[in-house]
Design an enzyme around this catalytic site. Structure first.
Site, PDB file in Angstrom:
ATOM      1  N   ARG A 194       0.828  -1.218   0.000  1.00  0.00           N
ATOM      2  CA  ARG A 194       0.000   0.000   0.000  1.00  0.00           C
ATOM      3  C   ARG A 194       0.858   1.263   0.000  1.00  0.00           C
ATOM      4  O   ARG A 194       0.692   2.127  -0.859  1.00  0.00           O
ATOM      5  CB  ARG A 194      -0.911   0.017   1.230  1.00  0.00           C
ATOM      6  CG  ARG A 194      -1.873  -1.148   1.274  1.00  0.00           C
ATOM      7  CD  ARG A 194      -2.827  -1.048   2.447  1.00  0.00           C
ATOM      8  NE  ARG A 194      -3.488  -2.312   2.686  1.00  0.00           N
ATOM      9  CZ  ARG A 194      -4.766  -2.468   3.016  1.00  0.00           C
ATOM     10  NH1 ARG A 194      -5.540  -1.420   3.173  1.00  0.00           N
ATOM     11  NH2 ARG A 194      -5.283  -3.665   3.232  1.00  0.00           N
ATOM     12  N   ASP A 320      -2.446 -15.742  -2.620  1.00  0.00           N
ATOM     13  CA  ASP A 320      -2.772 -15.032  -3.865  1.00  0.00           C
ATOM     14  C   ASP A 320      -1.628 -14.282  -4.549  1.00  0.00           C
ATOM     15  O   ASP A 320      -1.135 -14.670  -5.604  1.00  0.00           O
ATOM     16  CB  ASP A 320      -3.987 -14.103  -3.656  1.00  0.00           C
ATOM     17  CG  ASP A 320      -3.895 -13.243  -2.391  1.00  0.00           C
ATOM     18  OD1 ASP A 320      -2.819 -13.203  -1.777  1.00  0.00           O
ATOM     19  OD2 ASP A 320      -4.907 -12.606  -2.036  1.00  0.00           O
TER      20      ASP A 320
END
Ligand code: DMJ
Length: 603
Positions: A194, A320
């Site tokens: 982020r 993922d």
């Protein structure tokens, strides 16, 4: 000179040093002034190390105290993204150009930009200086490190959506973030994808030098996580002391340890700091050594031993982006690291062969996880990034035609199931987790997709549509749905619209856009609040309940992918930019000869 006021204080000694040397040349000559020089140095030292810190307080960053990497080496390569000259590995078959700004789509991209502005303005008005907005109450919360994570995550979206005034208004705040955790620990993975990814992308798009400075500050501050026996990163770091800690129950999740290479390799390219490359590439070394025994990477790892710590294979929460970063670091570095390409292709084959299944009634294609051969049939919203990744791979890298076809089918079938998980619900929004019904047909396949595909090919491809790609109509009636919902939340997550965007961009099929528009309208209808947008509970109801949470990824990812889905202009060409797992685009670059030698890049 004006930029000085924006720079963190540890960048300012240069100015002081040049002032000192000019003072010495002009006013102090001859040996008998040595005492003056010594006195001056002592005075500056007292000022720098004692007086200034007490004036500015502990919260202000006064320079890297414990893990200073020293000044960067001479520039190794271009300091601003330069596109590689080498042609793409395969001819990229982009969709034919669309008529510029056709009315409905320009209105749609405007609507998404308005939604973004509503969320961003809510954050700046009610939660400025904090991590996230509380969209129901108008409150604010430090859900991460208290470093304004929504702001860092939103910067590149501001740029991409042409909100440049807001972008430049945000820069001074970014310049003043301390990147100190004080008594807390910064989670490495979340901070990298982020904050570091956000800064680097905003830098690449805008060229604002302060953003690179801050990315370098943050990159250094997080680096102690790699000081472990194996070199696998710890879960979190206290950036004030350099202390690190593992996760609460698990040392390291595969996704978290293997999703830092895009950010740190690009940062290595921009700064010339060898450590940035070697630390993150060592994680790939460890994974690569495992390759002869397995093509998939278990979800939990021991940091001490540098080995897997369980047998669960998944593409969901714990795994993922670990797979995503294999393909993407190959693309980011202009296809110059062949071993990650090899790892990607092997892992996709194993994912398709082991984790892809069909549901019993509508024959929906889904992906699940497996523990020692037992499948859970859980299907996570998070796994819906996979169709986008697969279709990107088919367009960007060379592979045998039969593999390419298989990957395309897998992407199309799975993207449709991801969409249907939304379209099935009365709210129009998809659940966070479902458990698919067991395969009840006694055909010996257990519903495994690959055996159905093989049988279909052997039979001469009857009907022309592969199993799992029939796109059955959505079923609002629960009894027709072949799954039960395990978690009814819609957490404003991006994965489904991310894949819709990549499906549309790479195939030109307008149906993916229409599906994205349906989803955006449902978000507007149910998640909008006077302050921003709220995560939801109860997607299986006409009116889900609002939660008091607006995750930063809603601005970084969900709204960015929706905007890019509708805007006509190809703002981020997929052969020139690579999205990190938080949707921050980084520019494709080539390693220079100096870097290849310096970083010992395995070729
Ligand atoms: C995002 O923070 C990233 O996409 C991450 O890789 C996993 N998913 C969340 C949002 O759902």
């Amino acid at each position: 000179m004006a930029i000085y006021s924006l720079l963190p204080t540890h960048r300012q000694p240069e100015r002081m040093r040049s002032w000192c040397s000019s003072f010495q040349t002009t006013h102090l000559t001859g040996r008998h002034y040595a005492r003056w020089i010594a006195g001056g140095v002592t005075f500056i030292g007292v000022l720098w190390f004692i007086v200034l810190p007490s004036l500015f307080g502990r919260g202000k960053y006064m320079g890297p105290p414990f893990h200073d990497l020293g000044p960067p080496p001479p520039p190794p390569a271009q300091h601003h993204p330069v596109l590689p000259e080498s042609p793409p590995e395969v001819e990229i078959d982009y969709p034919p150009p669309h008529p510029p700004q056709s009315a409905p789509n320009s209105a749609r991209s405007d609507a998404v930009r308005d939604a973004f502005l509503h969320a961003y303005n809510g954050y700046t008005r009610y939660a400025w200086g904090f991590d996230e907005l509380r969209p129901k109450s108008g409150g604010k919360a430090n859900t991460f490190n208290g470093w304004s994570i929504t702001l860092l995550d939103a910067l590149d979206s501001l740029w991409i959506m042409d909100l440049h005034d807001q972008f430049y208004e945000a820069i001074p705040a970014v310049a003043n973030i301390t990147f100190l955790t004080e008594d807390k620990f910064a989670p490495f993975f979340e901070t990298v994808i982020r904050a570091l990814g956000g800064l680097l992308s905003a830098y690449a798009l805008s060229g604002e030098p302060i953003l690179l400075t801050r990315a370098d500050d943050l990159g250094k501050a997080l680096l102690p996580v790699f000081n472990t026996n194996s070199g696998l990163p710890m879960y979190a770091v206290n950036t004030a002391t350099g202390a690190t800690r593992p996760g609460w129950n698990v040392d390291a999740f595969f996704a978290e340890m293997a999703s830092c290479q895009l950010e740190y390799k690009y940062l290595a390219h921009l700064t010339g700091r060898t450590d940035y490359f070697t630390r993150v590439d060592h994680v790939i070394d460890i994974m690569y050594k495992l390759s002869p025994t397995t093509d998939l990477y278990p979800t939990q790892w021991s940091i001490k031993q540098g080995k897997p710590a369980n047998n669960v294979l998944s593409v969901g929460a714990a795994a993922d982006s670990g797979y995503e970063y294999l393909l993407k670091q190959y693309l980011l570095t202009a296809r110059s690291e062949p071993r990650v390409r090899e790892m990607y292709l092997k892992s996709v084959r194993a994912i398709i062969e082991n984790l892809f299944f069909l549901s019993p009634n509508r024959k929906l294609l889904y992906v699940t996880d497996m523990n020692r051969g037992t499948v859970s049939r859980t299907f996570e919203h998070l796994s819906c990034f996979l169709p986008g990744l697969l279709v990107l791979g088919t367009k960007m890298i060379d592979m045998p035609p039969s593999d390419r076809e298989l990957h395309e089918w897998a992407a199309q079938g799975l993207a449709y199931t991801c969409y249907v998980s939304y379209a099935d619900q009365p709210s129009g929004l998809g659940p966070d987790e479902m458990v698919m019904d067991p395969w009840t047909i006694n055909d010996g396949s257990s519903g495994q997709w690959i055996s159905h595909v093989k049988a279909w090919i052997e039979e001469g491809k009857p009907g022309g549509v592969p199993p799992g790609l029939h796109e059955p109509a959505p079923a609002k009636d629960g009894s027709a749905q072949d799954y039960r919902i395990k978690k009814t939340d819609y957490l404003l997550r991006p994965e489904v619209v991310e894949s819709l965007y990549l499906m549309w961009r790479t195939t030109g099929d307008e149906r993916w856009r229409e599906r994205g528009w349906e989803i955006f309208q449902s978000i507007e209808k149910h998640a909008w609040t006077v302050y921003g947008y709220a995560s939801l509970r109860g997607v299986d109801r006409e009116t889900p309940a609002k939660l008091d949470e607006m995750p930063s990824y809603f601005l970084a990812e969900t709204l960015k992918y929706l905007y890019l889905l509708f805007v006509e202009e190809d703002i981020i060409p997929l052969d020139r930019w690579v999205f990190n797992t938080e949707a921050h685009p980084l520019p494709v670059f080539e390693w220079s000869q100096w870097e290849k030698v310096q970083y010992k890049i395995p070729l």
